[in-house]
Design a protein around this motif. Structure first.
Motif, PDB file in Angstrom:
ATOM      1  N   THR A 183     101.158  13.310 -48.415  1.00  0.00           N
ATOM      2  CA  THR A 183     102.216  12.983 -47.443  1.00  0.00           C
ATOM      3  C   THR A 183     102.417  11.468 -47.465  1.00  0.00           C
ATOM      4  N   HIS A 191     101.196  19.914 -51.375  1.00  0.00           N
ATOM      5  CA  HIS A 191     100.639  20.646 -50.231  1.00  0.00           C
ATOM      6  C   HIS A 191     100.799  22.152 -50.439  1.00  0.00           C
ATOM      7  N   SER A 200     100.071  10.639 -40.982  1.00  0.00           N
ATOM      8  CA  SER A 200      99.239  10.961 -42.128  1.00  0.00           C
ATOM      9  C   SER A 200      98.306   9.825 -42.501  1.00  0.00           C
TER      10      SER A 200
HETATM   11  C1  LIG Z   1      89.484  14.231 -44.457  1.00  0.00           C
HETATM   12  C2  LIG Z   1      90.800  14.577 -45.067  1.00  0.00           C
HETATM   13  C3  LIG Z   1      91.956  14.194 -44.421  1.00  0.00           C
HETATM   14  C4  LIG Z   1      93.199  14.480 -44.988  1.00  0.00           C
HETATM   15  N1  LIG Z   1      94.310  14.016 -44.362  1.00  0.00           N
HETATM   16  C5  LIG Z   1      95.518  14.212 -44.939  1.00  0.00           C
HETATM   17  C6  LIG Z   1      96.700  13.668 -44.342  1.00  0.00           C
HETATM   18  O1  LIG Z   1      96.643  12.992 -43.312  1.00  0.00           O
HETATM   19  N2  LIG Z   1      97.867  13.916 -44.966  1.00  0.00           N
HETATM   20  C7  LIG Z   1      97.968  14.624 -46.119  1.00  0.00           C
HETATM   21  O2  LIG Z   1      99.046  14.793 -46.644  1.00  0.00           O
HETATM   22  N3  LIG Z   1      96.867  15.159 -46.695  1.00  0.00           N
HETATM   23  C8  LIG Z   1      95.645  14.969 -46.147  1.00  0.00           C
HETATM   24  N4  LIG Z   1      94.533  15.487 -46.740  1.00  0.00           N
HETATM   25  C9  LIG Z   1      94.657  16.251 -47.978  1.00  0.00           C
HETATM   26  C10 LIG Z   1      95.358  17.579 -47.805  1.00  0.00           C
HETATM   27  O3  LIG Z   1      94.727  18.369 -46.804  1.00  0.00           O
HETATM   28  C11 LIG Z   1      95.418  18.354 -49.139  1.00  0.00           C
HETATM   29  O4  LIG Z   1      95.806  17.520 -50.181  1.00  0.00           O
HETATM   30  C12 LIG Z   1      96.413  19.495 -49.010  1.00  0.00           C
HETATM   31  O5  LIG Z   1      95.961  20.423 -48.046  1.00  0.00           O
HETATM   32  C13 LIG Z   1      96.642  20.232 -50.324  1.00  0.00           C
HETATM   33  O6  LIG Z   1      95.456  20.748 -50.837  1.00  0.00           O
HETATM   34  P1  LIG Z   1      94.918  20.313 -52.286  1.00  0.00           P
HETATM   35  O7  LIG Z   1      95.132  18.833 -52.413  1.00  0.00           O
HETATM   36  O8  LIG Z   1      93.455  20.648 -52.255  1.00  0.00           O
HETATM   37  O9  LIG Z   1      95.690  21.076 -53.306  1.00  0.00           O
HETATM   38  C14 LIG Z   1      93.264  15.206 -46.203  1.00  0.00           C
HETATM   39  C15 LIG Z   1      92.088  15.617 -46.843  1.00  0.00           C
HETATM   40  C16 LIG Z   1      90.870  15.300 -46.289  1.00  0.00           C
HETATM   41  C17 LIG Z   1      89.618  15.720 -46.998  1.00  0.00           C
END
Ligand SMILES: Cc1cc2nc3c(=O)[nH]c(=O)nc-3n(C[C@H](O)[C@H](O)[C@H](O)COP(=O)(O)O)c2cc1C
Length: 392
Positions: free
Chosen positions: A313, A110, A336
């Motif tokens: 997460t 994250h 999550s």
């Molecule tokens: C629709 C959607 C829902 C998401 N929900 C979660 C979540 O519930 N928990 C989580 O850890 N990451 C979730 N993510 C991913 C994180 O937002 C993302 O992995 C994090 O912000 C780090 O950014 P990066 O993976 O682009 O480096 C989600 C992504 C999308 C597209």
């Protein structure tokens, strides 16, 4: 950013998300109901958290639309966060007069750790609230306005899930989009769909998460969007940027992308054959290029794939450090999702709609939809006709 641009604001557990769109032509029919359809599609998908049931997003149009038609002025959209009621103290704008316990155990994968370091803050909440993919609800609302514009020109955008974890869908010859919309994992292959859902259940039971790949396809795109003349005008570059901006997307390929790297030059290109039936005097039997050559759309469907990483997460939190004590600790856990590939596909559609709307407005201009339409028609009937070639 080009003629059609937008900004979003809002925190995951704040009062609301907002978006301001600039550059949409006047005279386009837009409604809150139309936008709500895409917001609902984003919230669906097997493997999402319980929050999706609470939210039931709706975008209120605050400005830029009168009597159902865009005015040419900025369009602002507002999506209330229904969870706000329970977060009023933690996310209060005014000081609350007491110390709220900070989050100090960063989650690997994250923005938590880099974010607090960069912004010079102690509480990870200040970073995670905006880094959360909740923001993509605002983007999907913007994307719906863009999709409405593209509808006028017969451009349609769909997405489906190609894989979740190790389970890959068989690519059917033609995709039944109604079936995809009904599928809990937005998959066109019913056998793979079952395996994907079982894999999500299994990951959930083990406190784990899954990623995968989605495909987005745009049909009806005219020849000539984007340009070869400058790096930032290349349509494939703009699309890759848009897709990579979706949280958790870690790779993008347009057309056959990575697999053409191991093919021979004689097999990788889409050879140009003659045609007596098509509007233009040529025909392509293949679409390895995914509808873009030299940064310009070539009239074939635009096809792209995006790889989504497994959610970071975990129900069984990963090892981390408590930054207050410097001692080992479990990473912070907050409600999550287990798998977001189906939802990410819908966000991918929105981002593609935004890029294509910008490219259409760059090519055809206009301040009113009618003006854009006349320019488009003139171009299609002159530049994109076999008569043009017959004359030269
Ligand atoms: C629709 C959607 C829902 C998401 N929900 C979660 C979540 O519930 N928990 C989580 O850890 N990451 C979730 N993510 C991913 C994180 O937002 C993302 O992995 C994090 O912000 C780090 O950014 P990066 O993976 O682009 O480096 C989600 C992504 C999308 C597209």
């Amino acid at each position: 950013m080009g003629q059609f641009r937008f900004l979003t604001a809002g925190e995951s557990h704040g009062r609301a998300l907002v978006a301001i769109i600039e550059g949409m032509v006047a005279g386009l029919p837009v409604s809150e109901d139309y936008i709500a359809q895409d917001l609902e599609r984003r919230q669906a998908g097997y493997g999402r958290s319980a929050r999706m049931k609470i939210e039931q997003d709706v975008a209120e149009i605050i400005s830029g639309v009168r009597h159902g038609l865009t005015m040419g002025s900025p369009i602002s959209l507002l999506v209330w966060n229904r969870v706000w009621e329970d977060w009023q103290e933690i996310m209060s704008i005014a000081p609350v007069g007491k110390k709220i316990r900070p989050i100090t155990t960063p989650r690997p994968g994250h923005a938590d750790l880099s974010g607090i370091t960069k912004y010079g803050v102690e509480d990870i909440r200040l970073i995670l609230e905006r880094a959360s993919a909740r923001e993509t609800a605002a983007r999907v609302a913007v994307g719906a306005v863009a999709r409405r514009f593209l509808d006028e020109f017969g451009i349609a955008i769909h997405s489906h899930t190609l894989s979740i974890g190790k389970h890959r869908a068989k690519q059917p010859k033609s995709i039944n989009w109604k079936q995809v919309e009904k599928s809990p994992v937005r998959c066109a292959d019913a056998t793979a769909e079952k395996a994907m859902m079982a894999a999500i259940d299994d990951a959930k039971a083990k406190g784990d998460t899954l990623g995968g790949i989605f495909e987005v396809i745009a049909t009806g795109v005219p020849v000539g969007l984007g340009s070869h003349v400058q790096w930032d005008r290349r349509l494939n570059g703009q699309i890759a940027h848009a897709m990579m901006s979706i949280p958790a997307v870690k790779g993008v390929e347009i057309g056959d992308g990575f697999s053409v790297a191991s093919a021979k030059g004689s097999q990788a290109q889409d050879v140009i054959g003659t045609s007596s039936k098509d509007a233009l005097p040529w025909h392509r039997a293949t679409n390895n290029a995914g509808g873009i050559e030299g940064g310009i759309s070539n009239g074939q469907p635009i096809v792209l794939h995006a790889a989504v990483k497994p959610i970071a997460t975990l129900g069984k939190p990963l090892p981390s450090v408590d930054l207050r004590t410097g001692k080992k600790a479990e990473a912070h856990y907050e409600r999550s999702d287990i798998c977001v590939v189906p939802a990410a596909g819908v966000i991918g559609e929105a981002m593609l709609a935004i890029v294509l709307t910008n490219a259409m407005l760059e090519k055809f201009g206009g301040d009113h939809l009618k003006e854009t339409w006349v320019n488009y028609k003139n171009y299609i009937s002159s530049a994109c006709s076999r008569q043009r070639y017959a004359k030269s």
